[in-house]
Design a protein around this motif. Structure first.
Motif, PDB file in Angstrom:
ATOM      1  N   CYS A  75       0.878  -1.328  -0.147  1.00  0.00           N
ATOM      2  CA  CYS A  75       0.000  -0.017  -0.044  1.00  0.00           C
ATOM      3  C   CYS A  75       0.843   1.318  -0.002  1.00  0.00           C
ATOM      4  CB  CYS A  75      -0.756   0.122   1.331  1.00  0.00           C
ATOM      5  SG  CYS A  75      -2.011  -1.318   1.228  1.00  0.00           S
ATOM      6  N   ILE A  97       3.614  -5.959   4.228  1.00  0.00           N
ATOM      7  CA  ILE A  97       3.062  -5.964   5.539  1.00  0.00           C
ATOM      8  C   ILE A  97       1.993  -7.027   5.629  1.00  0.00           C
ATOM      9  CG2 ILE A  97       1.845  -4.592   7.359  1.00  0.00           C
ATOM     10  CD1 ILE A  97       3.079  -1.951   5.891  1.00  0.00           C
ATOM     11  N   CYS A  99      -0.825  -9.233   6.737  1.00  0.00           N
ATOM     12  CA  CYS A  99      -2.208  -9.096   7.396  1.00  0.00           C
ATOM     13  C   CYS A  99      -2.701 -10.503   7.888  1.00  0.00           C
ATOM     14  CB  CYS A  99      -3.336  -8.357   6.675  1.00  0.00           C
ATOM     15  SG  CYS A  99      -2.850  -6.507   6.474  1.00  0.00           S
TER      16      CYS A  99
HETATM   17  N1  SME Z   1      -0.478  -5.933   3.010  1.00  0.00           N
HETATM   18  C1  SME Z   1      -0.803  -4.498   2.955  1.00  0.00           C
HETATM   19  C2  SME Z   1      -1.236  -4.134   4.132  1.00  0.00           C
HETATM   20  C3  SME Z   1      -2.581  -3.848   4.275  1.00  0.00           C
HETATM   21  S1  SME Z   1      -3.527  -5.181   4.472  1.00  0.00           S
HETATM   22  O1  SME Z   1      -3.314  -5.944   3.214  1.00  0.00           O
HETATM   23  C4  SME Z   1      -5.269  -4.667   4.976  1.00  0.00           C
HETATM   24  C5  SME Z   1       0.739  -4.018   2.514  1.00  0.00           C
HETATM   25  O2  SME Z   1       1.673  -4.686   2.397  1.00  0.00           O
HETATM   26  O3  SME Z   1       0.726  -2.820   2.480  1.00  0.00           O
END
Ligand code: SME
Length: 150
Positions: A75, A97, A99
């Motif tokens: 994101c 990130i 989840c």
């Molecule tokens: N995976 C995302 C983080 C947000 S979640 O998918 C809800 C990322 O790497 O930015």
């Protein structure tokens, strides 16, 4: 995927008589329900003047990642690249990130208003490599419609 039908339904939601927040929530619920490999659907928007994203409406498991610094994760990278980002397999991404262990793939499409990247729609899937050009085109359509009601 019946893109035509899905776009028509999105347009009905956008044009209905509810608040912006209700419309965004309906879009999340609708897409998650209609497309079986969409397991989490959410909108992130730029958090005021900060260089970070803030989670808005979503459908799926609650996430602790309600604030994401620009540049961090899929994101945060889209917040600075201004480009669609399809991740067929999240395990192959360094700047990611998580989840939850069930999430295998992700697609993020930016939302532009007056040529500025103001947010994004983010989809997580429990399936590996499910996203195609069709998803990209559908989600670009959603983002263009959403930009007009903000
Ligand atoms: N995976 C995302 C983080 C947000 S979640 O998918 C809800 C990322 O790497 O930015």
């Amino acid at each position: 995927m019946n893109t035509h039908q899905l776009k028509e339904s999105i347009t009905v939601i956008i044009n209905n008589n509810s608040t912006v927040s209700e419309k965004l929530q309906s879009i999340c619920n609708f897409l998650k329900h209609e497309i079986e490999y969409y397991d989490w659907v959410g909108f992130y928007f730029k958090n005021g003047t900060k260089q970070e994203l803030k989670l808005a409406e979503f459908s799926g498991e609650p996430t602790e990642h309600t604030l994401i610094p620009f540049g961090k994760g899929i994101c945060g990278q889209v917040a600075v690249s201004n480009k669609n980002f399809i991740v067929p397999n999240v395990e192959a991404q360094d700047n990611y990130i998580s989840c939850g262990f069930k999430v295998k793939s992700e697609i993020v499409i930016p939302i532009f208003s007056n040529n500025k990247n103001i947010g994004q729609i983010d989809i997580d899937s429990h399936t590996i490599n499910p996203f195609s050009k069709e998803d990209e085109l559908l989600l670009e359509f959603v983002c263009e419609k959403v930009a007009k009601i903000l």
